[in-house]
Every structure is written in structure tokens, then in C-alpha cells.
Write a protein that holds these residues in place. Structure first.
Motif, PDB file in Angstrom:
ATOM      1  N   MET A   1     -10.573  20.567   7.666  1.00  0.00           N
ATOM      2  CA  MET A   1     -11.779  19.892   7.160  1.00  0.00           C
ATOM      3  C   MET A   1     -11.570  19.535   5.690  1.00  0.00           C
ATOM      4  O   MET A   1     -11.102  20.357   4.907  1.00  0.00           O
ATOM      5  CB  MET A   1     -12.996  20.805   7.307  1.00  0.00           C
ATOM      6  CG  MET A   1     -14.302  20.191   6.823  1.00  0.00           C
ATOM      7  SD  MET A   1     -15.688  21.314   7.157  1.00  0.00           S
ATOM      8  CE  MET A   1     -17.017  20.380   6.432  1.00  0.00           C
ATOM      9  N   THR A   2     -11.947  18.321   5.309  1.00  0.00           N
ATOM     10  CA  THR A   2     -11.762  17.886   3.937  1.00  0.00           C
ATOM     11  C   THR A   2     -12.710  18.620   3.006  1.00  0.00           C
ATOM     12  O   THR A   2     -13.901  18.752   3.288  1.00  0.00           O
ATOM     13  CB  THR A   2     -12.019  16.373   3.822  1.00  0.00           C
ATOM     14  OG1 THR A   2     -11.092  15.693   4.645  1.00  0.00           O
ATOM     15  CG2 THR A   2     -11.862  15.906   2.396  1.00  0.00           C
ATOM     16  N   THR A   3     -12.189  19.115   1.911  1.00  0.00           N
ATOM     17  CA  THR A   3     -13.006  19.773   0.896  1.00  0.00           C
ATOM     18  C   THR A   3     -13.473  18.753  -0.114  1.00  0.00           C
ATOM     19  O   THR A   3     -12.660  18.052  -0.706  1.00  0.00           O
ATOM     20  CB  THR A   3     -12.210  20.877   0.174  1.00  0.00           C
ATOM     21  OG1 THR A   3     -11.753  21.818   1.137  1.00  0.00           O
ATOM     22  CG2 THR A   3     -13.072  21.572  -0.844  1.00  0.00           C
ATOM     23  N   ILE A  16      -7.582   7.713  -6.833  1.00  0.00           N
ATOM     24  CA  ILE A  16      -6.503   6.770  -6.516  1.00  0.00           C
ATOM     25  C   ILE A  16      -7.097   5.535  -5.852  1.00  0.00           C
ATOM     26  O   ILE A  16      -7.396   5.552  -4.652  1.00  0.00           O
ATOM     27  CB  ILE A  16      -5.448   7.410  -5.593  1.00  0.00           C
ATOM     28  CG1 ILE A  16      -4.938   8.727  -6.188  1.00  0.00           C
ATOM     29  CG2 ILE A  16      -4.297   6.443  -5.349  1.00  0.00           C
ATOM     30  CD1 ILE A  16      -3.959   9.466  -5.296  1.00  0.00           C
ATOM     31  N   PRO A  17      -7.312   4.449  -6.614  1.00  0.00           N
ATOM     32  CA  PRO A  17      -7.786   3.212  -5.990  1.00  0.00           C
ATOM     33  C   PRO A  17      -6.665   2.557  -5.198  1.00  0.00           C
ATOM     34  O   PRO A  17      -5.632   2.199  -5.748  1.00  0.00           O
ATOM     35  CB  PRO A  17      -8.218   2.364  -7.197  1.00  0.00           C
ATOM     36  CG  PRO A  17      -7.439   2.892  -8.348  1.00  0.00           C
ATOM     37  CD  PRO A  17      -7.159   4.344  -8.066  1.00  0.00           C
ATOM     38  N   ALA A  18      -6.863   2.428  -3.892  1.00  0.00           N
ATOM     39  CA  ALA A  18      -5.817   1.893  -3.013  1.00  0.00           C
ATOM     40  C   ALA A  18      -6.424   0.910  -2.016  1.00  0.00           C
ATOM     41  O   ALA A  18      -6.024   0.855  -0.856  1.00  0.00           O
ATOM     42  CB  ALA A  18      -5.117   3.028  -2.281  1.00  0.00           C
ATOM     43  N   VAL A  61      -9.885   3.312  -0.269  1.00  0.00           N
ATOM     44  CA  VAL A  61      -9.135   2.387   0.588  1.00  0.00           C
ATOM     45  C   VAL A  61     -10.069   1.328   1.166  1.00  0.00           C
ATOM     46  O   VAL A  61     -11.296   1.444   1.072  1.00  0.00           O
ATOM     47  CB  VAL A  61      -8.428   3.150   1.734  1.00  0.00           C
ATOM     48  CG1 VAL A  61      -7.464   4.182   1.187  1.00  0.00           C
ATOM     49  CG2 VAL A  61      -9.442   3.803   2.663  1.00  0.00           C
ATOM     50  N   PRO A  62      -9.514   0.280   1.811  1.00  0.00           N
ATOM     51  CA  PRO A  62     -10.365  -0.694   2.496  1.00  0.00           C
ATOM     52  C   PRO A  62     -11.231  -0.013   3.549  1.00  0.00           C
ATOM     53  O   PRO A  62     -10.812   0.972   4.174  1.00  0.00           O
ATOM     54  CB  PRO A  62      -9.361  -1.654   3.140  1.00  0.00           C
ATOM     55  CG  PRO A  62      -8.125  -1.529   2.306  1.00  0.00           C
ATOM     56  CD  PRO A  62      -8.085  -0.096   1.879  1.00  0.00           C
ATOM     57  N   ALA A  63     -12.435  -0.540   3.756  1.00  0.00           N
ATOM     58  CA  ALA A  63     -13.390   0.108   4.655  1.00  0.00           C
ATOM     59  C   ALA A  63     -12.834   0.310   6.054  1.00  0.00           C
ATOM     60  O   ALA A  63     -13.082   1.341   6.691  1.00  0.00           O
ATOM     61  CB  ALA A  63     -14.680  -0.721   4.717  1.00  0.00           C
ATOM     62  N   ASP A  64     -12.030  -0.643   6.530  1.00  0.00           N
ATOM     63  CA  ASP A  64     -11.520  -0.529   7.898  1.00  0.00           C
ATOM     64  C   ASP A  64     -10.350   0.435   8.034  1.00  0.00           C
ATOM     65  O   ASP A  64      -9.856   0.664   9.141  1.00  0.00           O
ATOM     66  CB  ASP A  64     -11.123  -1.908   8.442  1.00  0.00           C
ATOM     67  CG  ASP A  64     -10.029  -2.579   7.614  1.00  0.00           C
ATOM     68  OD1 ASP A  64      -9.824  -2.167   6.451  1.00  0.00           O
ATOM     69  OD2 ASP A  64      -9.373  -3.500   8.135  1.00  0.00           O
ATOM     70  N   LEU A  65      -9.911   1.002   6.911  1.00  0.00           N
ATOM     71  CA  LEU A  65      -8.789   1.945   6.965  1.00  0.00           C
ATOM     72  C   LEU A  65      -9.179   3.354   6.530  1.00  0.00           C
ATOM     73  O   LEU A  65      -8.315   4.218   6.372  1.00  0.00           O
ATOM     74  CB  LEU A  65      -7.634   1.439   6.091  1.00  0.00           C
ATOM     75  CG  LEU A  65      -6.886   0.213   6.644  1.00  0.00           C
ATOM     76  CD1 LEU A  65      -5.933  -0.355   5.602  1.00  0.00           C
ATOM     77  CD2 LEU A  65      -6.128   0.589   7.912  1.00  0.00           C
ATOM     78  N   VAL A  66     -10.473   3.591   6.357  1.00  0.00           N
ATOM     79  CA  VAL A  66     -10.924   4.911   5.899  1.00  0.00           C
ATOM     80  C   VAL A  66     -10.520   5.999   6.886  1.00  0.00           C
ATOM     81  O   VAL A  66      -9.951   7.033   6.498  1.00  0.00           O
ATOM     82  CB  VAL A  66     -12.455   4.919   5.681  1.00  0.00           C
ATOM     83  CG1 VAL A  66     -12.967   6.350   5.506  1.00  0.00           C
ATOM     84  CG2 VAL A  66     -12.818   4.085   4.457  1.00  0.00           C
ATOM     85  N   VAL A  76      -8.035  15.569   1.562  1.00  0.00           N
ATOM     86  CA  VAL A  76      -8.320  14.585   0.513  1.00  0.00           C
ATOM     87  C   VAL A  76      -9.607  13.848   0.864  1.00  0.00           C
ATOM     88  O   VAL A  76      -9.840  13.506   2.031  1.00  0.00           O
ATOM     89  CB  VAL A  76      -7.158  13.580   0.386  1.00  0.00           C
ATOM     90  CG1 VAL A  76      -7.512  12.429  -0.546  1.00  0.00           C
ATOM     91  CG2 VAL A  76      -5.897  14.290  -0.112  1.00  0.00           C
ATOM     92  N   VAL A  77     -10.458  13.615  -0.128  1.00  0.00           N
ATOM     93  CA  VAL A  77     -11.663  12.822   0.091  1.00  0.00           C
ATOM     94  C   VAL A  77     -11.277  11.349   0.115  1.00  0.00           C
ATOM     95  O   VAL A  77     -10.627  10.856  -0.807  1.00  0.00           O
ATOM     96  CB  VAL A  77     -12.704  13.081  -1.013  1.00  0.00           C
ATOM     97  CG1 VAL A  77     -13.895  12.139  -0.866  1.00  0.00           C
ATOM     98  CG2 VAL A  77     -13.172  14.531  -0.964  1.00  0.00           C
ATOM     99  N   VAL A  78     -11.666  10.632   1.173  1.00  0.00           N
ATOM    100  CA  VAL A  78     -11.358   9.210   1.311  1.00  0.00           C
ATOM    101  C   VAL A  78     -12.657   8.432   1.404  1.00  0.00           C
ATOM    102  O   VAL A  78     -13.526   8.753   2.217  1.00  0.00           O
ATOM    103  CB  VAL A  78     -10.495   8.935   2.562  1.00  0.00           C
ATOM    104  CG1 VAL A  78     -10.188   7.442   2.672  1.00  0.00           C
ATOM    105  CG2 VAL A  78      -9.199   9.740   2.514  1.00  0.00           C
ATOM    106  N   VAL A  79     -12.805   7.412   0.542  1.00  0.00           N
ATOM    107  CA  VAL A  79     -13.996   6.568   0.562  1.00  0.00           C
ATOM    108  C   VAL A  79     -13.568   5.103   0.562  1.00  0.00           C
ATOM    109  O   VAL A  79     -12.416   4.778   0.256  1.00  0.00           O
ATOM    110  CB  VAL A  79     -14.920   6.849  -0.647  1.00  0.00           C
ATOM    111  CG1 VAL A  79     -15.432   8.280  -0.609  1.00  0.00           C
ATOM    112  CG2 VAL A  79     -14.194   6.598  -1.968  1.00  0.00           C
ATOM    113  N   SER A  80     -14.489   4.227   0.907  1.00  0.00           N
ATOM    114  CA  SER A  80     -14.172   2.799   0.946  1.00  0.00           C
ATOM    115  C   SER A  80     -14.347   2.171  -0.432  1.00  0.00           C
ATOM    116  O   SER A  80     -15.202   2.580  -1.216  1.00  0.00           O
ATOM    117  CB  SER A  80     -15.048   2.080   1.967  1.00  0.00           C
ATOM    118  OG  SER A  80     -16.418   2.214   1.653  1.00  0.00           O
ATOM    119  N   GLY A  81     -13.515   1.163  -0.705  1.00  0.00           N
ATOM    120  CA  GLY A  81     -13.536   0.495  -2.002  1.00  0.00           C
ATOM    121  C   GLY A  81     -14.300  -0.807  -1.991  1.00  0.00           C
ATOM    122  O   GLY A  81     -14.980  -1.152  -1.015  1.00  0.00           O
TER     123      GLY A  81
END
Length: 243
Positions: A1-3, A16-18, A61-66, A76-81
């Protein structure tokens, strides 16, 4: 589970903006998801962040790749850009929890050495609100103007002794980065540029050639060669240790 950063209590958060497409790279997938010796660029970028920082990590990352990014990057926390880099950084800030020091790091610099991260964090912790790594410029630089002949005309030679090629991670106190991004009236190629524009002093610490950025196919070729050689060296050391 992501912390989440809120739960981690980390003093440092690496954003990290990707979310960019990386069209200049000429690959069929966004730059951060291009293969780099058996792992994606974004995986290698995250893996290269030194554990000694105790940092939480937010990847944008791009919304479709979250969902795909979450599968690649457990913990790692991943959010859409957003549409622009600055939009993605703001999304990262919003997800960064209460960390006191925020680092903004290019996904396209996957081999940045640990000492660069450490130097940036130490300088921010010492009281500098904005700190970036930089390396001396080695090429002779010319400022040019247009010419009626269709060729560019040299206006002057720029003194390279006072110039630095800036890298990442770029480090900020939380207040400094929020202030830098409070003005969205214009875009900047890096966060230090936004900080400069609103009067925040930006200091330089030594960067490293390994922190080079992957932008073109030639850059990707160089980085792949470095990764391949590093893997071969590691295998040779392992064989020697077992013999």
C-alpha cells in the motif's frame, strides 16, 4: 500500500514531474516510460534517490498513466499532471504533505548521483531558500542576431566563467516553492526561474555530469551506454567476488 507524504512524517519530499510527452525523443511512449536497460526511466529515477534522505516521493504523470505508474512504483504517491510543467509541479506540491524541504527533480535525469541530492538538501537545511545544482559551461558561447543573408551573425562572445548549466534536483523550503508558484502569469523552464522572478535568492551547489538530461535520441543512446557499462562492471565485480 502506498504511504502518503502526510503519513510518512518525512522532512523531505521529492516531487518528480513526469507528465510530458517527450516528443523530441521520438519514442512511442511518454519519455518517463521509455525502457532504459530493463527498467523505465521513471523507475530508475526513483530508485536513484538516496535512502539516506528519508524522503517521501511524489511522481506526477499523465492522467491515463496514473494506474500504470502506481504498478511500477510501489510505495510512491502518483498523481496526474497538467498541461504545462508548472501545473504538474503544483499538483506535486499539493500531494507533498507537510515536508519542510521540497525537491523538484526531472524524471529525465535518472542517473543523478546521491551526493547531488545530499548537497541540495544540506544547503536548504542550512538556511538557503532555493538551491540548484550546476556545472561549469565548457563550450564557447556566442550571442547571435539575425542577418539579411539568412545566416546568424555573432553579436558577442559570452564570458562562460560566470555561467552554469543548471540541473536537478532543485531544492526549496516549502514557503519558497509555494511563493515561486503563486504567480502563474507566465511559464518558466525550471522552478529556479520562477523563484528568481519573484525575488527569491537562488544558490548553486556543484552538480555532476551523470545528472545529464535525456531530451534527444542521442542523449538516450548515451545514457543507455552508461547503464549497460555499469551493469557489466557490476557483474564483473560479482564474478570476481565469487571466485
Amino acid at each position: 500500500m502506498t504511504t502518503s507524504p502526510e503519513d510518512s512524517g518525512a522532512e523531505v519530499c521529492v516531487i518528480i514531474p513526469a507528465a510530458g510527452s517527450g516528443t523530441r525523443l521520438g519514442e512511442p511512449v511518454p519519455k518517463a516510460f521509455v525502457d532504459l536497460g530493463g527498467a523505465t526511466i521513471i523507475e530508475r529515477c526513483v530508485d536513484n534517490i538516496p535512502d539516506s534522505l528519508g524522503a517521501s516521493i511524489v511522481v506526477v504523470v499523465p492522467a491515463d498513466l496514473v494506474e500504470h505508474a502506481r504498478e511500477l512504483l510501489p510505495g510512491v504517491v502518483v498523481v496526474s499532471g497538467g498541461a504545462h510543467r508548472s501545473d504538474s509541479v503544483r499538483a506535486g506540491i499539493a500531494a507533498a504533505g507537510t515536508a519542510r524541504i521540497l525537491l523538484v527533480h526531472d524524471a529525465a535525469r535518472p542517473l543523478t548521483p546521491a551526493h547531488v541530492f545530499t548537497s541540495v538538501v544540506e544547503a536548504v537545511a542550512a538556511g538557503h531558500p532555493a538551491v540548484v545544482p550546476g556545472v561549469p559551461v565548457v563550450d564557447t558561447l556566442k550571442q547571435v542576431t539575425s542577418d539579411a543573408s539568412g545566416l546568424e551573425l555573432v553579436a558577442r562572445t559570452v564570458d562562460r566563467e560566470e555561467l552554469r548549466a543548471v540541473q536537478t534536483p532543485q531544492g526549496f523550503t516549502r514557503d519558497a516553492l509555494l511563493r515561486a508558484h503563486s504567480d502563474d502569469s507566465g511559464l518558466a523552464t525550471d522552478d529556479a526561474g520562477l523563484a528568481e522572478r519573484c525575488g527569491i535568492p537562488v544558490h548553486i551547489v556543484p552538480g555532476d555530469p551523470l545528472a545529464m538530461k535525456i531530451t534527444t535520441p542521442w542523449d538516450l543512446r548515451i545514457i543507455r551506454d552508461v547503464v549497460r557499462e555499469s551493469a557489466a562492471d557490476a557483474e564483473a565485480r560479482s564474478v570476481e567476488a565469487r571466485s
